[in-house]
Write an enzyme that holds these catalytic residues in place. Structure first.
Site, PDB file in Angstrom:
ATOM      1  N   HIS A  46       0.855  -1.191   0.000  1.00  0.00           N
ATOM      2  CA  HIS A  46       0.000   0.000   0.000  1.00  0.00           C
ATOM      3  C   HIS A  46       0.893   1.243   0.000  1.00  0.00           C
ATOM      4  O   HIS A  46       2.048   1.185   0.448  1.00  0.00           O
ATOM      5  CB  HIS A  46      -0.897   0.014   1.228  1.00  0.00           C
ATOM      6  CG  HIS A  46      -1.982  -1.010   1.202  1.00  0.00           C
ATOM      7  ND1 HIS A  46      -3.064  -0.940   2.041  1.00  0.00           N
ATOM      8  CD2 HIS A  46      -2.157  -2.122   0.449  1.00  0.00           C
ATOM      9  CE1 HIS A  46      -3.865  -1.955   1.806  1.00  0.00           C
ATOM     10  NE2 HIS A  46      -3.328  -2.708   0.843  1.00  0.00           N
ATOM     11  N   GLU A  48       0.928   3.817   1.886  1.00  0.00           N
ATOM     12  CA  GLU A  48       1.416   4.182   3.214  1.00  0.00           C
ATOM     13  C   GLU A  48       2.600   3.325   3.637  1.00  0.00           C
ATOM     14  O   GLU A  48       3.600   3.839   4.151  1.00  0.00           O
ATOM     15  CB  GLU A  48       0.304   4.013   4.267  1.00  0.00           C
ATOM     16  CG  GLU A  48      -0.934   4.817   4.000  1.00  0.00           C
ATOM     17  CD  GLU A  48      -2.031   4.045   3.274  1.00  0.00           C
ATOM     18  OE1 GLU A  48      -3.205   4.208   3.646  1.00  0.00           O
ATOM     19  OE2 GLU A  48      -1.714   3.289   2.325  1.00  0.00           O
ATOM     20  N   CYS A  76      -6.120   1.785   6.026  1.00  0.00           N
ATOM     21  CA  CYS A  76      -6.767   0.543   6.455  1.00  0.00           C
ATOM     22  C   CYS A  76      -6.138   0.070   7.773  1.00  0.00           C
ATOM     23  O   CYS A  76      -5.195   0.677   8.282  1.00  0.00           O
ATOM     24  CB  CYS A  76      -6.596  -0.526   5.377  1.00  0.00           C
ATOM     25  SG  CYS A  76      -4.884  -1.101   5.195  1.00  0.00           S
ATOM     26  N   CYS A  79      -2.314  -0.682   7.518  1.00  0.00           N
ATOM     27  CA  CYS A  79      -1.513   0.544   7.481  1.00  0.00           C
ATOM     28  C   CYS A  79      -1.551   1.273   8.821  1.00  0.00           C
ATOM     29  O   CYS A  79      -0.540   1.813   9.266  1.00  0.00           O
ATOM     30  CB  CYS A  79      -1.983   1.449   6.347  1.00  0.00           C
ATOM     31  SG  CYS A  79      -1.673   0.712   4.721  1.00  0.00           S
TER      32      CYS A  79
END
Length: 179
Positions: A46, A48, A76, A79
């Site tokens: 992701h 992040e 999410c 993360c």
């Protein structure tokens, strides 16, 4: 947030879900990232996570005290866990994610009372622009019939009023009992 949006555009051009993130220390961007799970064949890739990894490498420490993360959509749970472990000072995000957001929309991982590190959360920064890039991405995917590559049967689209992201994926069928 504008730099995070530029990262999201990079993801979009690569056919990835357009999410971008930047890590800032002392008002200077020290790391960037955009979604790359398809390209890297990595469910943890992701925006992040990639930005946090690059910031940690640059600073020579996985603890990013005094750093802020700007991300185009609410992080999410995965993360959010990484954000806590990194000891970030603040998370600033654009569009909320009422189905998977872990900063207060669906879950509140970052500031759960039992977590040993609290993170300041600022939401709604350039929210419409952040939501629009996601909405346009999934609208185009549905229009062209592009499926698979981890996007589920219907991808994502914006909820009513453009407030957040909602999953339109079909629920999977339960597994048959083993013999």
């Amino acid at each position: 947030m504008r730099r995070a949006l530029r990262e999201a555009q990079k993801a979009d051009l690569q056919g990835e879900v357009p999410v971008g993130a930047v890590v800032v220390q002392d008002e200077k961007v020290i790391a960037r990232g955009h979604n790359r799970p398809l390209a890297l064949l990595d469910p943890s890739a992701h925006a992040e996570i990639l930005a946090l990894r690059r910031a940690a490498k640059k600073l020579g420490n996985y603890r990013l005290k005094g750093c802020d993360l700007y991300v185009t959509i609410e992080p999410c749970a995965m993360c959010a866990g990484a954000i806590i472990q990194a000891r970030l000072r603040r998370v600033v995000y654009g569009a909320p994610d009422p189905k998977a957001g872990a900063c207060g929309s669906a879950l509140d991982v970052l500031n759960h009372p039992k977590v040993n590190h609290q993170v300041e959360v600022v939401s709604g920064v350039l929210a419409e622009k952040c939501a629009r890039i996601l909405r346009d991405f999934f609208r185009q995917r549905r229009k062209t019939g592009v499926r698979g590559q981890g996007l589920g049967a219907g991808g994502w689209g914006l909820g009513a009023g453009g407030a957040g992201i909602r999953s339109q994926r079909k629920r999977s069928q339960p597994l048959a009992p083993s013999p």
